[in-house]
Write a protein that holds these residues in place. Structure first.
Motif, PDB file in Angstrom:
ATOM      1  N   SER B 204       0.851  -1.193   0.000  1.00 26.18           N
ATOM      2  CA  SER B 204       0.000   0.000   0.000  1.00 26.18           C
ATOM      3  C   SER B 204       0.878   1.230   0.000  1.00 26.18           C
ATOM      4  N   GLN B 206      -0.206   4.050   1.139  1.00 28.52           N
ATOM      5  CA  GLN B 206      -0.909   5.004   1.996  1.00 28.52           C
ATOM      6  C   GLN B 206       0.005   5.850   2.879  1.00 28.52           C
ATOM      7  N   TYR B 220      -3.410  11.750  -4.739  1.00 29.53           N
ATOM      8  CA  TYR B 220      -3.868  10.374  -4.950  1.00 29.53           C
ATOM      9  C   TYR B 220      -2.738   9.572  -5.568  1.00 29.53           C
ATOM     10  N   GLU B 244      -5.248   5.350  -4.207  1.00 31.70           N
ATOM     11  CA  GLU B 244      -5.321   5.752  -2.808  1.00 31.70           C
ATOM     12  C   GLU B 244      -5.290   7.268  -2.664  1.00 31.70           C
ATOM     13  N   GLU B 246      -5.609  10.688  -0.570  1.00 31.38           N
ATOM     14  CA  GLU B 246      -5.323  11.064   0.825  1.00 31.38           C
ATOM     15  C   GLU B 246      -5.493  12.580   0.947  1.00 31.38           C
ATOM     16  N   GLY B 404     -11.200   2.593   3.953  1.00 27.45           N
ATOM     17  CA  GLY B 404     -10.482   3.820   4.292  1.00 27.45           C
ATOM     18  C   GLY B 404     -10.661   4.191   5.743  1.00 27.45           C
ATOM     19  N   GLY B 446      -8.562   3.502   0.030  1.00 25.54           N
ATOM     20  CA  GLY B 446      -7.964   2.739  -1.054  1.00 25.54           C
ATOM     21  C   GLY B 446      -9.051   2.044  -1.848  1.00 25.54           C
TER      22      GLY B 446
END
Lengths: 477, 477
Positions: B204, B206, B220, B244, B246, B404, B446
């Motif tokens: 990930s 993230q 993203y 993803e 954010e 998320g 995500g």
């Protein structure tokens, strides 16, 4: 109340309205003027505090890097340097940033220092500008292809195929690192690995992109690629992003036309959409070059250089013509090249490419029809039997930006080549199938995305145009 | 003469003009009617041959899969099934496709068979339609974020950080596979590996996206992610693509609003831009479901289902409410669930999610405020001290499409959590820095791209919506 992005506020300028903004403090002057930035734009929004209205304890929390929510009326600014500002009624501190320990202070930091703080460097003007331009370039690339009838194709990242031979590869495995299983011959038993075979990270999605072009017509990839080469230079990354268009029924000329149009359109897009960031980066580059001797400085300022690319034709030159030019060039005759050019067939080095682009032609150059011996197996052999339909787009300051070719579509010629190079035909059964069933001329090229970002932003080191650079001995974050 | 894409010809219909097209033969009937497809569209172009004008030897080369260039006049079609056709004056055979060996013949092939021919399957109507929709979805995603003030960020693929704990990882290495160097303790000496440390493929982006959101505001990612899990199911891939976003200064509610709007806009885009492909895929699905018992068939046809998503609000339900519904549900009381729901705190399984979405609410559901104990360490703890600000978007037939949370922005709470979970704080020094310097509420989620493609195309197996699927024991091509 809903917050508004600073970019939007500055564009719309709703004078007289009460607005709410969130962002980080760039500077705080005279206990009164906050320059607030939220990343949506390079520009800061000035927020004016009447410090008598606020607690001393709150004011103390406001320093560079602190995250704030500010509410107040948007008014025309009395001061210089901005057209509007907020008369702050309310300030909420999301989070502080202790000036003693917060590394990103309002002073000049070296790019080397900031590389160590890659998780924070995007909070600086330079890196936020670079990363906004990077994002715009990526979108321009997608837009260009989608508008021109290409389909986006995701080539595999983990590959069981190692035939492309574009470079050293990273192995991908879940075997016990210390004592891997071995087979009867004492070799590592990859049949017990996750994919039941040896797998690596892709060096290029081209071969797979060809399989899709031979069904969808025109496709492009945009994904990461990897080279496990021990090159610690300002031009190489172990992990980088690559764009690889592949077109059925295109010959090399059509592919060169496409490459030139594509690059021009993408650069036009950032010229239109990233004016502030480019102006800032241009100034940064000028400042940086002030400390360099005159002959190492750029001939053109950043924006002028980008416009030059858009407005001028790329010069197309055969390898053979280029060798003639190089052989008779001053640096060759005066033995200034590290690798002298003596005869046809020599591989061109960066110094030669730079001479052609920066000194001789003074514009982007597309070199084509290279000797077969210095190019990859899949490139189409010309009728002369010794050159292939390869092309490289060379850019000032960057060198090779694009490399491509028409692909060998003739089964027998390709099989012969594979045999000569001692590649196992079984490894390429699916690639050869494309020549067995409905083969046709086709072409494609690869563009190293970070090289393009470097060119568009004027950043000298490739590690400064990707969020988290990967290079030998370095995979932090 | 320049060739024209079939999609363009069918759109513009320049009746009476002489045109040139390239493509592959789908069918060749009565030595007279070629259905030619070039991948630009699902539709074939009918090319009519006056067979008396052509050599027998040429006609023999025309069979399904052969690549042709055809020149002739575009005229209104006399036959049914197409509005225009080409009166072929000239036919050039780029490449033949021997009917004895070419696997993609004009008959029904099973999806399983075509998975073995992944390099050729995009030449079928089904896979070309799926891949065009996939491409459109990807572009819709980029367009949505770029138009809404997000910047595209490339998170690293090779990671030295293994703290996220989202799943089993693939090791990336250049060490000697058979006898890796060992240190004094007899452990593998990763200091001699390429990156001088142990590295893996990302699960990930993230955490890295958070670092960029805290500078650029809204970002993203759209890149590959990897799970080395031994799950050979129709819902899992070892290599997949993930989006993803954010967002700094977003709480969970804002993030749920974004997720819903985002999904609706992206699906609207393909409804508008992929009508033909969706109509074909809808018909394919109906045909496929005819062989299934009534209760396993879809309630809605594909396009109706997509429109339903766009036109209806997603139902937002807390985990606690969901548990009550499930506890009192018929299947729970009748012990029909494989995992009965007895008490608050239970992790929801696919069967429960499907019951909520498909039977109870009959619409997409956003579940939120999950027990902290079943969610990741970085999710923001609610004031109740036992739930976290997590959310999952559940879709009919697909299950979890989006996962998320609001992220824990408080340094002390996050450190406490890391300690409880026995994670090494040193591994996360940079992630914790975000909470030390200018921390603020922020959220993200995500989206598994292939799940979205499955939903939009109605394909049952995730391996049929990505060009080259990677799964245990399978990394062909």
């Amino acid at each position: 109340m809903k917050s508004t992005a600073i970019k939007e506020l500055l564009a719309k300028q709703p004078i007289g309205e009460t607005v709410e903004v969130n962002g980080w403090v760039k500077t705080f002057r005279s206990n009164r003027f906050i320059a607030l930035n939220d990343g949506s734009t390079l520009q800061n929004l000035q927020c004016v505090l009447d410090f008598e209205k606020f607690d001393e304890s709150l004011l103390k929390q406001i320093s560079t890097g602190a995250a704030l929510k500010i509410t107040g009326k948007l008014v025309e600014s009395q001061g210089r340097g901005q057209s509007v500002e907020i008369q702050s009624d309310d300030v909420f501190v999301h989070g502080t940033a202790d000036p003693e320990t917060y590394p990103i202070q309002p002073k000049k930091h070296s790019l080397e220092f900031l590389r160590e703080k890659a998780h924070l460097r995007v909070r600086t003007s330079t890196f936020s500008a670079v990363m906004r331009v990077r994002s715009a370039l990526a979108f321009a690339i997608h837009s260009y292809f989608q508008q021109n009838g290409f389909y986006y194709m995701h080539a595999p990242i983990i590959t069981g195929s190692d035939a492309e031979g574009a470079g050293e590869m990273f192995r991908v495995t879940t075997l016990d690192p210390k004592s891997p299983p071995v087979d009867e011959k004492g070799e590592v038993d990859y049949s017990q690995d996750f994919f039941a075979k040896e797998t690596n990270l892709t060096v290029s999605g081209q071969l797979e992109a060809e399989t899709y072009a031979m069904g969808l017509g025109k496709v492009y990839t945009f994904g990461p690629a990897f080279r496990a080469e021990n090159s610690n230079t300002s031009r190489h990354l172990a992990e980088f992003w690559m764009i690889e268009p592949e077109m059925a029924f295109y010959d090399l000329d059509a592919s060169m036309d496409l490459a030139e149009d594509f690059i021009k359109q993408v650069i036009s897009y950032v010229l239109e959409n990233c004016q502030e960031d480019l102006a800032f980066l241009e100034k940064r580059l000028l400042d940086e070059e002030k400390s360099k001797p005159q002959n190492e400085r750029s001939d053109m300022a950043l924006i002028e250089k980008l416009k030059f690319i858009v407005d001028n034709n790329f010069k197309r030159v055969t390898y053979t013509e280029a060798i003639d030019i190089l052989k008779n060039s001053k640096p060759n005759k005066k033995k200034k090249f590290q690798f002298p050019i003596n005869e046809w067939g020599a591989d061109l080095q960066s110094e030669h490419e730079r001479f052609l682009v920066e000194k001789h032609f003074k514009c982007p150059v597309i070199l084509f029809d290279y000797p077969a011996s210095i190019k990859a197996f899949y490139m189409r052999l010309n009728e002369d039997g010794k050159t292939v339909r390869a092309m490289d787009v060379l850019f000032p300051g960057i060198g090779e930006l694009v490399g491509g070719s028409q692909r060998e579509e003739r089964l027998d010629v390709l099989q012969q080549k594979i045999k000569e190079l001692d590649i196992d035909e079984k490894e390429l059964w699916w690639y050869l199938d494309l020549r067995r069933f409905g083969t046709a001329i086709h072409s494609g090229f690869g563009l190293g995305f970070e090289r393009l970002v470097q060119f568009a932003t004027g950043m000298g080191n490739i590690r400064d145009v990707i969020p988290y650079p990967r290079s030998p001995q370095n995979a932090e974050f």
